[in-house]
Design a protein around this motif. Structure first.
Motif, PDB file in Angstrom:
ATOM      1  N   GLY A  80       0.630  -1.163  -0.112  1.00 13.54           N
ATOM      2  CA  GLY A  80       0.028  -0.003   0.119  1.00 13.54           C
ATOM      3  C   GLY A  80       0.778   1.139   0.142  1.00 13.54           C
ATOM      4  N   ARG A  81       1.937   1.242   0.205  1.00 12.97           N
ATOM      5  CA  ARG A  81       3.118   2.161   0.249  1.00 12.97           C
ATOM      6  C   ARG A  81       3.294   2.695  -1.392  1.00 12.97           C
ATOM      7  N   ASP A  82       2.662   3.974  -1.807  1.00 16.74           N
ATOM      8  CA  ASP A  82       2.411   4.256  -3.244  1.00 16.74           C
ATOM      9  C   ASP A  82       3.659   5.271  -3.440  1.00 16.74           C
ATOM     10  N   SER A  83       4.455   5.809  -2.695  1.00 15.41           N
ATOM     11  CA  SER A  83       5.038   6.818  -2.768  1.00 15.41           C
ATOM     12  C   SER A  83       6.423   6.442  -3.794  1.00 15.41           C
ATOM     13  N   PRO A  84       6.881   7.130  -4.594  1.00 14.14           N
ATOM     14  CA  PRO A  84       8.131   6.894  -5.505  1.00 14.14           C
ATOM     15  C   PRO A  84       9.255   6.473  -4.928  1.00 14.14           C
ATOM     16  N   THR A  85       9.332   7.452  -3.393  1.00 14.27           N
ATOM     17  CA  THR A  85      10.793   7.023  -2.747  1.00 14.27           C
ATOM     18  C   THR A  85      10.521   5.903  -2.393  1.00 14.27           C
ATOM     19  N   GLU A  86       9.205   5.186  -1.750  1.00 16.50           N
ATOM     20  CA  GLU A  86       9.229   3.841  -1.193  1.00 16.50           C
ATOM     21  C   GLU A  86       9.556   2.672  -2.178  1.00 16.50           C
ATOM     22  N   LYS A  87       9.055   3.020  -3.388  1.00 22.88           N
ATOM     23  CA  LYS A  87       9.378   2.092  -4.532  1.00 22.88           C
ATOM     24  C   LYS A  87      10.699   2.039  -4.811  1.00 22.88           C
ATOM     25  N   ILE A  88      11.441   3.009  -5.098  1.00 23.93           N
ATOM     26  CA  ILE A  88      12.864   3.281  -5.302  1.00 23.93           C
ATOM     27  C   ILE A  88      13.776   2.572  -4.250  1.00 23.93           C
ATOM     28  N   LYS A  89      13.322   2.699  -2.957  1.00 24.37           N
ATOM     29  CA  LYS A  89      13.984   2.038  -2.147  1.00 24.37           C
ATOM     30  C   LYS A  89      14.153   0.479  -2.197  1.00 24.37           C
TER      31      LYS A  89
END
Length: 224
Positions: A80-89
């Motif tokens: 459910g974490r949809d921020s680009p930062t979380e995806k990149i991490k």
């Protein structure tokens, strides 16, 4: 039959994924905690892992790093974490793909099939097909319906990175780092320009790319 490890602390999500995976003839292992997931991965050696990041005992990033310490198993994050930062991490930590909840089950299954196409440890492919074009990475040639297609050295570097991992999402920062150097990781406009040029040269319909896919604000993939 491929063994898939599904890691999620939501019983309903586990149930939905288990039903859909069984319907497609996958064998399913489930875990509701990070510790259980790591134990199962070490005992059962699944062919792929579907991983939620928000678990009660361990953060999903730590699970990715824990798996990557000894395994190349494909990992698809479903979170459910949809921020680009979380995806990149997550991608930088070693995940192969990232899908945001809520998602369409058919899309998840398509991404799962993509990461399962290349077994762990297989040598990266040196040939690819993009529409009517045949790409030979080893020979650095592209042959289309009308003959050879010329690519610039930079276009070749980008294309080679993408076709080396069919179906895998390659973070934009990874491409920028490899092609232009670490100091250029934030210059995503470079990639937009070069991908647009590659699509004009290779895609049957550049406005609706079928093979060179953009995941907005995250990265790119070569979809066979």
């Amino acid at each position: 039959m491929s063994h898939i490890l599904v890691v999620d602390d939501e019983p309903q999500m586990l149930r939905v994924l288990k039903i859909n995976l069984h319907a497609r003839h996958y064998s399913v292992l489930t875990a509701a905690t990070g510790a259980e997931a790591l134990d199962l991965a070490g005992q059962e050696f699944p062919e792929a892992v579907l991983l939620d990041l928000g678990l009660p005992d361990l953060d999903g990033m730590d699970i990715i790093r824990g798996l990557r310490a000894w395994s190349t198993v494909p990992i698809i994050v479903i979170s459910g974490r949809d921020s680009p930062t979380e995806k990149i991490k997550a991608l930088d930590a070693g995940a192969d793909d990232y899908l945001t909840k809520p998602f369409v089950v058919e899309e998840l299954m398509a991404r799962l099939r993509a990461v399962l196409r290349r077994p762990p440890g297989e040598v990266a492919p040196t040939r690819a097909v993009i529409g009517g074009h045949e790409v030979d990475v080893a020979a650095a040639t592209v042959t289309g319906p009308d003959g050879p297609v010329r690519l610039t050295p930079t276009e070749w570097k980008i294309l080679a990175m993408l076709v080396a991992s069919p179906g895998r999402l390659v973070p934009g920062r990874e491409i920028l780092r490899e092609v232009w150097g670490p100091e250029q990781e934030e210059h995503s406009n470079y990639l937009r320009v070069y991908l647009a040029t590659l699509r004009r040269k290779l895609e049957p319909d550049p406005a609706r790319p079928r093979y060179l896919i953009t995941e907005p604000r995250i990265g790119y993939r070569y979809q066979p």
